[in-house]
Write a protein that holds these residues in place. Structure first.
Motif, PDB file in Angstrom:
ATOM      1  N   UNK A 127       0.813  -1.022  -0.022  1.00  0.00           N
ATOM      2  CA  UNK A 127       0.096   0.086  -0.007  1.00  0.00           C
ATOM      3  C   UNK A 127       0.843   1.214   0.127  1.00  0.00           C
ATOM      4  N   UNK A 128       0.735   2.056  -0.858  1.00  0.00           N
ATOM      5  CA  UNK A 128       1.714   3.425  -1.181  1.00  0.00           C
ATOM      6  C   UNK A 128       1.178   4.246  -0.231  1.00  0.00           C
ATOM      7  N   UNK A 129       2.201   5.173   0.542  1.00  0.00           N
ATOM      8  CA  UNK A 129       1.644   6.164   1.335  1.00  0.00           C
ATOM      9  C   UNK A 129       1.429   7.308   0.265  1.00  0.00           C
ATOM     10  N   UNK A 130       0.437   8.324   0.900  1.00  0.00           N
ATOM     11  CA  UNK A 130       0.288   9.689   0.197  1.00  0.00           C
ATOM     12  C   UNK A 130       1.674  10.387  -0.043  1.00  0.00           C
ATOM     13  N   UNK A 131       2.691  10.432   0.908  1.00  0.00           N
ATOM     14  CA  UNK A 131       3.684  11.089   0.759  1.00  0.00           C
ATOM     15  C   UNK A 131       4.658  10.621  -0.278  1.00  0.00           C
ATOM     16  N   UNK A 132       4.737   9.045  -0.326  1.00  0.00           N
ATOM     17  CA  UNK A 132       5.463   8.738  -1.488  1.00  0.00           C
ATOM     18  C   UNK A 132       4.780   8.755  -2.908  1.00  0.00           C
ATOM     19  N   UNK A 133       3.596   8.913  -3.075  1.00  0.00           N
ATOM     20  CA  UNK A 133       2.751   9.073  -4.367  1.00  0.00           C
ATOM     21  C   UNK A 133       3.251  10.698  -4.720  1.00  0.00           C
ATOM     22  N   UNK A 134       3.179  11.566  -3.785  1.00  0.00           N
ATOM     23  CA  UNK A 134       3.455  13.035  -3.976  1.00  0.00           C
ATOM     24  C   UNK A 134       4.888  13.035  -4.389  1.00  0.00           C
ATOM     25  N   UNK A 135       5.709  12.296  -3.834  1.00  0.00           N
ATOM     26  CA  UNK A 135       7.012  12.744  -4.238  1.00  0.00           C
ATOM     27  C   UNK A 135       7.379  12.265  -5.492  1.00  0.00           C
TER      28      UNK A 135
END
Length: 303
Positions: free
Chosen positions: A90-98
């Motif tokens: 499950x990807x984190x929102x922070x990682x998706x933003x990065x």
């Protein structure tokens, strides 16, 4: 005399071929439909050799002078075809933003290196589906960026105790999205579906609604009820992965398998744009999407 007759035969043959091509174009729905068919013909359809969804995005860099930017090419040069789709982590929102640095507040994106030819709004009905949302955002943002679209992701969230009404939420999304932009295309997207091929272009047909998930038997009931003619993406392009967690996860999240279901067959006419009634509770811009929270009133369960 012989040359003159040959010239006449050649001219008649040319006229005949031209008429055949013209009729074929009309039959296929106009020249834009035919040419768009060429754009949607992938060079790679071998699903045994998929690519990472973030392939080639690093090639897009901000233009030094926006006034001198060219228009984006008719077909994006960085499309790769089949994609690797997995829901194990499950990807984190922070990682998706990065990984999506050019996505602006509200989930809006426009190519940093060229002027887009198409503007598409992605409308996603939503109700307490956080895990599905993060997976979708992880894949849909790079998918759309490689197509060189200008787009915004809209999350239309239903609150209250009534059963989930996807059709009415989509109509709310259409009305709210059109307040922001004169969109060329409104893409109605389920939160648990992820496209597997980036040649499946998220742009609309010029004349008819376009069914993109052609490799799946979904949404056909709405089109059948409305009696509309549709354009269908070819099956080798319109392939989608469906998110499906194990039974333990589903039992913890009752929204996935609700005990009662909205009866679309009984209420679809009342869910239309002309009779649309709802209460807009909030409209907030998140880093990866615009959330529109609405109360659509009591929705009768399926009986």
């Amino acid at each position: 005399m012989f040359l003159s007759r040959m010239e006449n035969h050649c001219f008649l043959l040319f006229v005949f071929v031209f008429q055949v091509i013209f009729i074929l174009i009309l039959y296929r729905g106009g020249p834009s439909h035919v040419f768009r068919g060429f754009l949607e013909s992938p060079q790679v359809v071998d699903y045994s050799k998929p690519h990472d969804v973030y392939t080639n995005l690093s090639l897009f860099t901000r233009a030094p002078n926006e006034d001198a930017m060219p228009y984006c090419s008719a077909q994006s040069p960085v499309l790769v075809g089949p994609l690797t789709i997995t829901f194990r982590v499950l990807p984190s929102e922070r990682m998706i933003m990065k990984r999506n640095p050019f996505v602006q507040s509200g989930g809006h994106y426009k190519p940093p290196h060229c002027f887009p030819r198409y503007k598409s709004a992605i409308l996603v009905p939503y109700r307490n589906q956080e895990k599905y949302l993060r997976h979708l955002l992880y894949y849909i943002h790079p998918f759309l960026q490689r197509q060189q679209l200008s787009y915004t992701v809209y999350l239309i969230q239903q609150v209250g105790t009534g059963s989930f009404n996807r059709a009415k939420l989509l109509n709310v999304g259409v009305r709210e999205a059109m307040k922001d932009e004169e969109w060329d295309c409104l893409v109605l997207h389920d939160i648990d579906l992820v496209p597997e091929n980036d040649y499946n272009l998220y742009i609309c047909d010029e004349y008819y609604p376009k069914h993109m998930a052609s490799a799946m038997d979904k949404f056909q009931y709405t089109i059948h009820l409305a009696g509309m003619k549709i354009v269908q993406t070819s099956p080798h392009l319109g392939r989608y992965r469906v998110m499906d967690y194990n039974e333990e996860t589903e039992s913890q999240e009752p929204w996935r398998r609700p005990p009662s279901q909205h009866n679309t067959r009984k209420t679809w006419k009342a869910d239309g744009m002309n009779t649309l009634q709802f209460r807009l509770l909030s409209r907030t811009k998140h880093p990866l999407y615009t959330k529109i929270t609405v109360d659509i009133g009591y929705v009768p369960p399926f009986s």
